[in-house]
Design a protein around this motif. Structure first.
Motif, mmCIF file in Angstrom:
data_model
loop_
_atom_site.group_PDB
_atom_site.id
_atom_site.type_symbol
_atom_site.label_atom_id
_atom_site.label_comp_id
_atom_site.label_asym_id
_atom_site.label_seq_id
_atom_site.Cartn_x
_atom_site.Cartn_y
_atom_site.Cartn_z
ATOM 1 N N THR A 88 0.865 -1.182 0.002
ATOM 2 C CA THR A 88 0.036 -0.022 -0.101
ATOM 3 C C THR A 88 0.819 1.303 0.090
ATOM 4 O OG1 THR A 88 -1.941 1.084 1.072
ATOM 5 C CG2 THR A 88 -0.188 0.213 2.579
ATOM 6 N N ASN A 89 0.446 2.366 -0.573
ATOM 7 C CA ASN A 89 0.855 3.581 -0.528
ATOM 8 C C ASN A 89 0.193 4.673 0.228
ATOM 9 O OD1 ASN A 89 2.765 2.490 -2.256
ATOM 10 N ND2 ASN A 89 1.547 2.921 -4.293
ATOM 11 N N TYR A 90 0.883 5.624 0.871
ATOM 12 C CA TYR A 90 0.384 6.783 1.511
ATOM 13 C C TYR A 90 1.291 7.868 1.139
ATOM 14 C CZ TYR A 90 -2.068 9.767 4.544
ATOM 15 O OH TYR A 90 -2.820 10.943 5.061
ATOM 16 N N GLN A 91 0.779 8.770 0.751
ATOM 17 C CA GLN A 91 1.600 10.047 -0.211
ATOM 18 C C GLN A 91 2.857 9.284 -0.593
ATOM 19 O OE1 GLN A 91 1.612 12.981 3.170
ATOM 20 N NE2 GLN A 91 -0.780 13.024 3.053
ATOM 21 N N LEU A 92 4.017 9.795 0.195
ATOM 22 C CA LEU A 92 5.217 9.436 -0.116
ATOM 23 C C LEU A 92 5.763 8.071 0.333
ATOM 24 C CD1 LEU A 92 6.712 12.775 -0.087
ATOM 25 C CD2 LEU A 92 5.814 11.607 -2.104
ATOM 26 N N VAL A 93 5.177 7.196 1.237
ATOM 27 C CA VAL A 93 5.634 6.098 1.865
ATOM 28 C C VAL A 93 4.841 4.934 1.228
ATOM 29 C CG1 VAL A 93 5.653 4.807 3.939
ATOM 30 C CG2 VAL A 93 6.311 7.182 3.900
ATOM 31 N N GLN A 94 5.719 3.918 0.812
ATOM 32 C CA GLN A 94 5.107 2.507 0.380
ATOM 33 C C GLN A 94 5.405 1.488 1.431
ATOM 34 O OE1 GLN A 94 6.642 0.000 -2.912
ATOM 35 N NE2 GLN A 94 4.999 0.983 -3.765
ATOM 36 N N ALA A 95 4.556 0.905 1.811
ATOM 37 C CA ALA A 95 4.634 -0.489 2.938
ATOM 38 C C ALA A 95 4.022 -1.497 2.279
ATOM 39 C CB ALA A 95 3.893 0.262 4.065
ATOM 40 N N MET A 96 4.918 -2.502 2.529
ATOM 41 C CA MET A 96 4.365 -3.905 2.184
ATOM 42 C C MET A 96 4.312 -5.007 3.487
ATOM 43 S SD MET A 96 5.913 -6.390 -0.818
ATOM 44 C CE MET A 96 7.568 -6.462 -0.018
ATOM 45 N N ALA A 97 3.503 -5.952 3.384
ATOM 46 C CA ALA A 97 3.470 -6.827 4.378
ATOM 47 C C ALA A 97 3.241 -8.129 3.649
ATOM 48 C CB ALA A 97 2.678 -6.491 5.679
ATOM 49 N N GLN A 98 3.694 -9.378 4.346
ATOM 50 C CA GLN A 98 3.351 -10.727 4.047
ATOM 51 C C GLN A 98 3.503 -11.508 5.231
ATOM 52 O OE1 GLN A 98 5.127 -12.389 0.804
ATOM 53 N NE2 GLN A 98 3.766 -14.005 0.436
ATOM 54 N N CYS A 99 2.239 -12.530 5.602
ATOM 55 C CA CYS A 99 2.154 -13.563 6.418
ATOM 56 C C CYS A 99 2.544 -14.881 5.848
ATOM 57 C CB CYS A 99 0.815 -13.470 7.162
ATOM 58 S SG CYS A 99 0.646 -12.001 8.119
ATOM 59 N N LEU A 109 7.372 -7.393 7.092
ATOM 60 C CA LEU A 109 7.050 -6.049 6.864
ATOM 61 C C LEU A 109 8.438 -5.223 6.253
ATOM 62 C CD1 LEU A 109 4.581 -3.711 8.809
ATOM 63 C CD2 LEU A 109 7.048 -2.945 8.359
ATOM 64 N N SER A 110 7.978 -4.197 5.281
ATOM 65 C CA SER A 110 8.872 -3.377 4.953
ATOM 66 C C SER A 110 8.149 -2.055 4.648
ATOM 67 C CB SER A 110 9.732 -3.962 3.766
ATOM 68 O OG SER A 110 8.676 -3.832 2.512
ATOM 69 N N TYR A 111 8.872 -1.244 4.295
ATOM 70 C CA TYR A 111 8.673 0.285 3.950
ATOM 71 C C TYR A 111 9.593 1.055 3.442
ATOM 72 C CZ TYR A 111 10.587 2.652 8.142
ATOM 73 O OH TYR A 111 11.514 3.283 8.976
ATOM 74 N N SER A 112 9.149 2.047 2.366
ATOM 75 C CA SER A 112 10.099 2.890 1.867
ATOM 76 C C SER A 112 9.718 4.224 1.699
ATOM 77 C CB SER A 112 10.774 2.160 0.535
ATOM 78 O OG SER A 112 11.477 1.211 0.647
ATOM 79 N N TYR A 113 10.713 5.470 1.965
ATOM 80 C CA TYR A 113 10.130 6.858 1.793
ATOM 81 C C TYR A 113 10.808 7.273 0.483
ATOM 82 C CZ TYR A 113 10.324 11.625 2.468
ATOM 83 O OH TYR A 113 10.171 13.192 2.015
ATOM 84 N N TYR A 114 9.923 7.936 -0.615
ATOM 85 C CA TYR A 114 10.211 8.180 -1.632
ATOM 86 C C TYR A 114 10.243 9.677 -1.671
ATOM 87 C CZ TYR A 114 10.264 3.273 -3.210
ATOM 88 O OH TYR A 114 10.636 2.038 -3.160
ATOM 89 N N PRO A 115 11.135 10.527 -1.667
ATOM 90 C CA PRO A 115 10.909 12.067 -1.461
ATOM 91 C C PRO A 115 10.436 12.586 -2.646
ATOM 92 C CG PRO A 115 13.195 11.302 -1.454
ATOM 93 C CD PRO A 115 12.337 10.138 -1.303
ATOM 94 N N GLN A 116 10.747 12.126 -4.208
ATOM 95 C CA GLN A 116 10.235 12.551 -5.297
ATOM 96 C C GLN A 116 9.301 11.865 -5.800
ATOM 97 O OE1 GLN A 116 12.116 14.892 -6.371
ATOM 98 N NE2 GLN A 116 13.536 14.947 -4.746
ATOM 99 N N GLY A 117 8.351 11.180 -5.007
ATOM 100 C CA GLY A 117 7.287 10.370 -5.289
ATOM 101 C C GLY A 117 7.492 9.005 -5.704
ATOM 102 N N ILE A 118 6.530 8.077 -5.242
ATOM 103 C CA ILE A 118 6.458 6.575 -5.348
ATOM 104 C C ILE A 118 6.737 6.336 -6.975
ATOM 105 C CG2 ILE A 118 5.654 4.336 -5.228
ATOM 106 C CD1 ILE A 118 4.336 5.497 -2.626
ATOM 107 N N PRO A 119 7.733 5.660 -7.255
ATOM 108 C CA PRO A 119 7.740 5.167 -8.902
ATOM 109 C C PRO A 119 6.506 4.225 -9.217
ATOM 110 C CG PRO A 119 10.125 4.957 -7.714
ATOM 111 C CD PRO A 119 9.068 5.255 -6.591
ATOM 112 N N VAL A 120 6.212 4.373 -10.467
ATOM 113 C CA VAL A 120 5.049 3.642 -10.957
ATOM 114 C C VAL A 120 5.376 2.188 -10.798
ATOM 115 C CG1 VAL A 120 3.528 3.202 -13.010
ATOM 116 C CG2 VAL A 120 4.250 5.495 -12.355
#
Length: 308
Positions: A199-210, A249-260
């Protein structure tokens, strides 16, 4: 006006020049292989201190080999598979194991990843009776059946296996709020979407898997715990990876916007990456062949000139 005929002067290259070219071409081939294999790099491993008893080594080896073969064979059909193998030599020897791939990769990529795990596990953990080997896109876990039962009845709390925290986010306005919002959305969605969510929220993308067989409620609790660990132990790091025993779980912050291409990293993108590596490898090979032909031609001409 008298025309002066053009005189073509053969260009000769020194031997060091060709050696230098060959070096760079070889280096480019190695770089292509590194790019194509980067997603199969080791993230972490856990090998138990409990070794296989000498008296049961043959029985365990037979069951272990059968287990690994079964896991690899199933990796082209599914992204999660769990099984138990009994030894033909000893009915008391049973070993359980599983593999799981990230849900956002293709079946082909999953199989290619899982195929690398048996040899890695054998080399890294030797005669350990249980182990987990985690790569970027897949992992394998195995243990004797009696150890699995002990773990089940002990009701251990969620265990942190590995974490990686990125660089600190200095003076990034609103970063922690964006990350918290992404985690909140992730924790709800991972339950609804069957154990995997990006999922994406503004400039942060987060992912999780069980882990594949987890109940929805347990999955949500595990991801919630991973999010707490990320916030507590990684502080305001712009990226992190948190591996618990039964979720990731992982997350990344993209200051220039999340790449498509990161938003829709599925089967097609995975194959595009593989195709790019093949094309680059083919181009480098053609370049090598062309330079090699020039080298032979120049060397032959030099020998002919020496004879004259």
């Amino acid at each position: 006006m008298k025309l002066v005929p053009k005189i073509s002067v053969p260009i000769t290259y020194s031997k060091p020049f060709f050696l230098l070219i060959l070096f760079f071409v070889t280096l480019s081939l190695l770089c292509v292989k590194t790019i194509s294999d980067s997603n199969n790099s080791l993230v972490f491993k856990t090998c138990s201190d409990r070794k296989i008893l000498t008296s049961r080594h043959q029985s365990h080896s037979q069951a272990f080999s059968s287990l690994l073969q079964e896991l690899v064979s199933q990796s082209s059909k599914s992204k999660f598979f769990k099984t138990t193998q009994l030894s033909d030599l000893d009915d008391q020897t049973a070993i359980s194991g599983l593999f799981q791939c990230r849900e956002d990769i293709s079946n082909e990529t999953c199989r290619n990843c899982v195929e690398t795990l048996p040899e890695m596990a054998t080399n890294l953990c030797k005669t350990a009776s249980s182990a987990r080997v985690q790569l970027k896109e897949c992992y394998i876990r195995y243990e004797p059946e009696d150890m699995l039962l002990e773990k089940y009845y002990s009701h251990n709390e969620l265990v942190l296996l590995h974490k990686t925290c990125g660089a600190e986010s200095n003076h990034v306005d609103g970063f922690e709020e964006m990350r918290s919002a992404a985690f909140s959305a992730l924790e709800d969605a991972v339950v609804e979407e069957g154990g995997f969510c990006k999922t994406n929220y503004q400039l942060v993308q987060a992912m999780a898997q069980c882990e594949g067989e987890m109940e929805a409620c347990e999955c949500g609790e595990c991801v919630n715990k991973a999010a707490e660990i990320a916030q507590e132990e990684c502080g305001n790091a712009v990226s992190a990876e948190i591996y618990l025993d039964t979720c990731f779980l992982s997350y990344s912050y993209y200051p220039q916007g999340i790449p498509v291409d990161r938003e829709n990293r599925g089967k097609s993108n995975s194959n595009n990456g593989r195709t790019l590596a093949i094309v680059l490898g083919g181009a480098a090979a053609l370049c090598f062949g062309f330079i090699f032909m020039l080298f032979i031609k120049s060397w032959t001409k030099k020998d002919d000139d020496d004879l004259v």
